[in-house]
Scaffold this motif. Sequence first.
Motif, short mmCIF file in Angstrom:
data_model
loop_
_atom_site.label_atom_id
_atom_site.label_comp_id
_atom_site.label_asym_id
_atom_site.label_seq_id
_atom_site.Cartn_x
_atom_site.Cartn_y
_atom_site.Cartn_z
N VAL A 225 5.33 13.74 -2.33
CA VAL A 225 5.09 12.58 -1.78
C VAL A 225 4.89 12.44 -0.29
O VAL A 225 3.93 11.77 0.25
N PHE A 226 5.24 13.41 0.55
CA PHE A 226 5.41 13.12 1.98
C PHE A 226 4.08 13.30 2.54
O PHE A 226 3.28 12.48 3.40
N PRO A 227 3.14 14.37 1.96
CA PRO A 227 1.62 14.32 2.58
C PRO A 227 0.87 13.07 2.59
O PRO A 227 0.46 12.63 3.41
N GLY A 228 0.87 12.36 1.45
CA GLY A 228 0.29 11.08 1.07
C GLY A 228 0.64 10.02 1.74
O GLY A 228 0.01 9.00 2.41
N HIS A 229 1.98 10.09 1.81
CA HIS A 229 2.93 8.91 2.51
C HIS A 229 2.63 8.84 3.95
O HIS A 229 2.11 7.92 4.57
N ILE A 230 2.62 10.13 4.51
CA ILE A 230 2.29 10.24 6.20
C ILE A 230 0.78 9.78 6.41
O ILE A 230 0.70 9.16 7.25
N GLN A 231 0.02 10.28 5.43
CA GLN A 231 -1.25 9.98 5.68
C GLN A 231 -1.66 8.29 5.62
O GLN A 231 -2.44 7.89 6.26
N ALA A 232 -0.98 7.74 4.40
CA ALA A 232 -1.19 6.34 4.49
C ALA A 232 -0.31 5.59 5.53
O ALA A 232 -1.17 4.62 6.03
N ALA B 114 0.86 -1.08 -0.07
CA ALA B 114 -0.18 0.05 -0.13
C ALA B 114 0.86 1.17 0.07
O ALA B 114 0.54 2.46 -0.67
N VAL B 115 2.01 1.24 0.71
CA VAL B 115 2.78 2.26 0.83
C VAL B 115 3.57 2.48 -0.67
O VAL B 115 3.70 3.55 -1.08
N GLU B 116 4.10 1.28 -1.02
CA GLU B 116 4.64 1.26 -2.37
C GLU B 116 3.73 1.99 -3.57
O GLU B 116 4.29 2.91 -4.28
N GLN B 117 2.51 1.58 -3.26
CA GLN B 117 1.82 2.29 -4.19
C GLN B 117 1.55 3.71 -4.43
O GLN B 117 1.51 4.18 -5.29
N GLN B 118 1.28 4.21 -2.97
CA GLN B 118 1.30 5.69 -2.78
C GLN B 118 2.49 6.24 -3.22
O GLN B 118 2.36 7.43 -3.93
N LEU B 119 3.83 5.86 -3.10
CA LEU B 119 4.94 6.35 -3.52
C LEU B 119 4.98 6.19 -5.23
O LEU B 119 5.48 7.31 -5.81
N LEU C 36 -1.20 1.91 9.55
CA LEU C 36 -0.40 1.60 10.68
C LEU C 36 -1.00 2.11 11.93
O LEU C 36 -1.03 1.28 12.99
N PHE C 37 -1.20 3.41 12.29
CA PHE C 37 -1.34 3.87 13.45
C PHE C 37 -2.91 4.09 13.74
O PHE C 37 -3.26 4.33 14.98
#
Length: 164
Positions: A115-122, A29-34, A127-128
Amino acid sequence: MSETPASLTPTELGAYFAFTEVSSLLRPAVEQQLREAGELSYVQFLLLARLGDAPDGHQRMTDLADGVVYSRSGLTYQAQLLEQRGLITRSPSPDDERSTVVAITTAGRDVLATVFPGHIQAVKDLLFAPLDVDDVSELARILGRVSEHLRAAPPRSAGRRRKA
């Protein structure tokens, strides 16, 4: 007489399976967002993020490989792809001609900012979200201890090179 192999307790086995399942579900999921947000592989993102966090925006290639736990040859290939996109530069180290220094460019910082805003949100959502603040602190503490233990006898890509 053969020895009985060591076994895991039911709790250890459950923890191990939960850890591997979480990792297997989270990473794609993280890889797809990146890929969607910045056309980056996971390793390319880690490389850029580490350079972006470095005080002067650059690191030796071997230190990057050790930090992201990736083979030096594999990281060289990923760095070449990032360099072709103008996101990093590579140059010989002024201190050691055998070392290569990698530096993030303005374009690399721009991709991270995208990339960071979507990465942080994902990461927050996947996870959290089901954890409270105490759970997150405990998770960080536990995984930190495991990481320290694993790095005590790391694979070559994860180990710090010893100076002669």
